[in-house]
Design an enzyme around this catalytic site. Structure first.
Site, short mmCIF file in Angstrom:
data_model
loop_
_atom_site.label_atom_id
_atom_site.label_comp_id
_atom_site.label_asym_id
_atom_site.label_seq_id
_atom_site.Cartn_x
_atom_site.Cartn_y
_atom_site.Cartn_z
N HIS A 161 0.83 -1.21 0.00
CA HIS A 161 0.00 0.00 0.00
C HIS A 161 0.86 1.26 0.00
CE1 HIS A 161 -4.00 1.80 1.58
NE2 HIS A 161 -3.28 2.76 1.01
N HIS A 181 1.54 5.19 -2.29
CA HIS A 181 1.09 6.17 -3.28
C HIS A 181 2.33 6.78 -3.92
CE1 HIS A 181 -3.08 6.19 -1.65
NE2 HIS A 181 -2.44 5.87 -0.55
N ARG A 213 2.06 8.63 -6.73
CA ARG A 213 1.57 9.94 -7.21
C ARG A 213 1.75 10.21 -8.70
NH1 ARG A 213 -1.67 10.55 -2.99
NH2 ARG A 213 -0.68 11.31 -1.08
N ASN A 219 -5.31 6.28 -6.96
CA ASN A 219 -5.85 7.65 -6.93
C ASN A 219 -4.89 8.59 -7.66
OD1 ASN A 219 -4.08 7.16 -4.80
ND2 ASN A 219 -5.12 8.54 -3.39
N HIS A 277 -10.37 0.01 1.00
CA HIS A 277 -10.35 1.16 1.91
C HIS A 277 -11.75 1.20 2.51
CE1 HIS A 277 -9.51 5.58 2.87
NE2 HIS A 277 -10.81 5.46 3.09
N HIS A 286 -5.13 -0.56 5.75
CA HIS A 286 -4.85 0.30 6.92
C HIS A 286 -5.84 0.19 8.08
CE1 HIS A 286 -7.69 2.69 4.62
NE2 HIS A 286 -6.78 3.23 3.82
N ASP A 290 1.19 2.77 3.76
CA ASP A 290 0.31 3.81 3.20
C ASP A 290 1.12 5.07 2.92
OD1 ASP A 290 -1.91 5.13 2.25
OD2 ASP A 290 -2.95 5.26 4.17
N HIS A 295 2.98 14.39 0.25
CA HIS A 295 2.37 15.65 -0.16
C HIS A 295 3.46 16.72 -0.16
CE1 HIS A 295 -1.76 14.24 -0.07
NE2 HIS A 295 -1.58 13.75 1.13
N GLY A 298 -2.18 12.08 4.96
CA GLY A 298 -1.10 11.27 4.40
C GLY A 298 0.27 11.64 4.90
#
Length: 420
Positions: free
Chosen positions: A57, A59, A61, A91, A175, A228, A300, A304, A318
């Site tokens: 899991h 991200h 981006r 996402n 999720h 999560h 996770d 950012h 996040g």
């Protein structure tokens, strides 16, 4: 390139053994050759050789949000932390809800990934929860479906997604969040929220949807994976479902195992979804790790920009996690005697490998997917040294042990801090 890793403590056949390990042509052997003239010999005395970690899991981006992270920076962060595989959430922009959109992401992965990166396709188009993605076409291109970042609110839609996933023998990574129960909350609905005037997210928003999904998973027989997990009631529900024979696995993150809401600060490094919950939730998660209810550790990892994380507990959800996961778990759970080092390897490599069809076992003839760790030297976590673009973590300035020195993935050295 050939390597002889001498005198290391190697995790093999579910236990640690002091022995030499040979990597020749990318393959593993326990038999050292008589002629070492073409070998790089590395003394691994007092070092530990672990199978490559798998994070189910993350991200990364990209495409769409490369100012936060890229496949290159995120996979590099994984490489320097002992990971051989990352499963990246959908996402993105475009959302991988069709073969065309998935190809945009896959082309970047093929070009830039330093370690193995596996994309997940979205359950619904645009992750909007209105219409199913082209799951039939996507099923043979990905290892799992997920709408991570959002819970699938419609029961019938989740049932149909599970039926398709079952037909194609693919995992649903859920999720779990019932949006009707959020009530505008953004941190855990606990003591800290009450004392500091924050709106709280009740645990029921998580466990109620898990309970719904477990009923559907039992009905369909799908391979169901809970993302999560943060609440004690979620642990209880998953434990009960496993006892009933439901094909369910679950993950939790390092921050849920080490922190509780009494430790919160008005800092974006403590803002994630689901939120850090109460002490009793943390203890229930640790018990879930010990008894196998919680199968794996997943970070996770969700980078950012500095600006996006500058608004305290009102920041975007996040934190980054790849470069802190093992040292935090080793220092706060293994060294304290809560779990064994073998259990840490199980939840970070063995179990996620099994669930998602990988094999990173250290054994004769296998491809080298492994890392070499120094477990003895203490250091301070400094986000400015992260390879990830993201710097937001609740573990800034923590003193930890457990540093990756060498990583082989796919038979090749992808990170080597031992080079002179």
């Amino acid at each position: 390139m050939n390597f002889l890793l001498k005198n290391g403590t190697v995790y093999t056949s579910n236990k640690f053994v002091k022995r030499d390990l040979v990597i020749s042509g990318g393959k593993l052997s326990f038999l050292a050759p008589s002629d070492l003239s073409t070998y790089t010999v590395i003394d691994c005395d007092n070092l530990f050789i672990l199978p490559g970690f798998v994070d189910a899991h993350v991200h990364l981006r990209e495409p769409g949000f490369s100012y936060k992270e890229t496949v290159l920076t995120g996979s590099t962060a994984g490489a320097v932390s002992g990971y051989s595989a990352l499963f990246t959430m959908p996402n993105l922009n475009p959302v991988p809800d069709s073969l065309e959109n998935l190809k945009v992401q896959q082309d970047i992965i093929d070009k830039d990934a330093v370690i193995n990166v596996y994309p997940l396709a979205s359950i619904t188009k645009g992750e909007k929860g209105i219409e199913l993605s082209d799951l039939e076409s996507l099923a043979n291109k990905v290892k799992a479906f997920s709408d991570d970042g959002k819970g699938v609110q419609n029961d019938d839609m989740m049932l149909k997604a599970m039926q398709i996933a079952k037909e194609h023998d693919i995992v649903i990574c859920a999720h779990c969040e019932d949006e009707s129960l959020l009530n505008g909350g953004y941190i855990h609905d606990g003591e800290y929220a009450k004392l500091h005037g924050h709106k709280g997210i009740p645990s029921a928003s998580e466990y109620k949807q898990i309970e719904r999904d477990l009923v559907l998973a039992k009905k369909t027989g799908v391979k169901y994976h809970v993302c999560h997990v943060s609440a004690k009631e979620s642990v209880y529900a998953i434990r009960k479902a496993k006892a009933e024979g439901v094909d369910v696995t679950a993950e939790t993150g390092p921050h849920y195992l080490v922190l509780d809401d009494s430790m919160l600060m008005e800092d974006g490094g403590f803002k994630m979804n689901p939120p850090i919950r109460a002490k009793e939730d943390r203890l229930a998660l640790i018990e879930g790790i010990k008894d196998g209810t919680i199968d794996m550790l997943a970070t996770d990892h969700a980078p950012h920009s500095k600006e996006e994380k500058s608004k305290g507990l009102l920041s975007l959800n996040g934190i980054v996690g790849l470069e802190t996961a093992f040292p935090i778990i080793y220092t706060h759970l293994v060294k304290t005697g809560e779990i064994t080092l073998e259990k840490a390897v199980e939840i970070m490599s063995v179990n996620p490998s099994k669930r998602f069809g990988l094999d990173y076992e250290i054994k004769e003839g296998a491809t080298a997917n492994l890392s070499v760790f120094d477990l003895g030297t203490e250091y301070v976590i400094d986000p400015e040294n992260f390879k990830s673009k993201g710097k937001s973590t609740p573990f800034k300035n923590y003193k930890v042990c457990g540093k990756c020195l060498l990583n082989f993935t796919g038979g090749k050295p992808v990170y080597n801090a031992l080079e002179k």
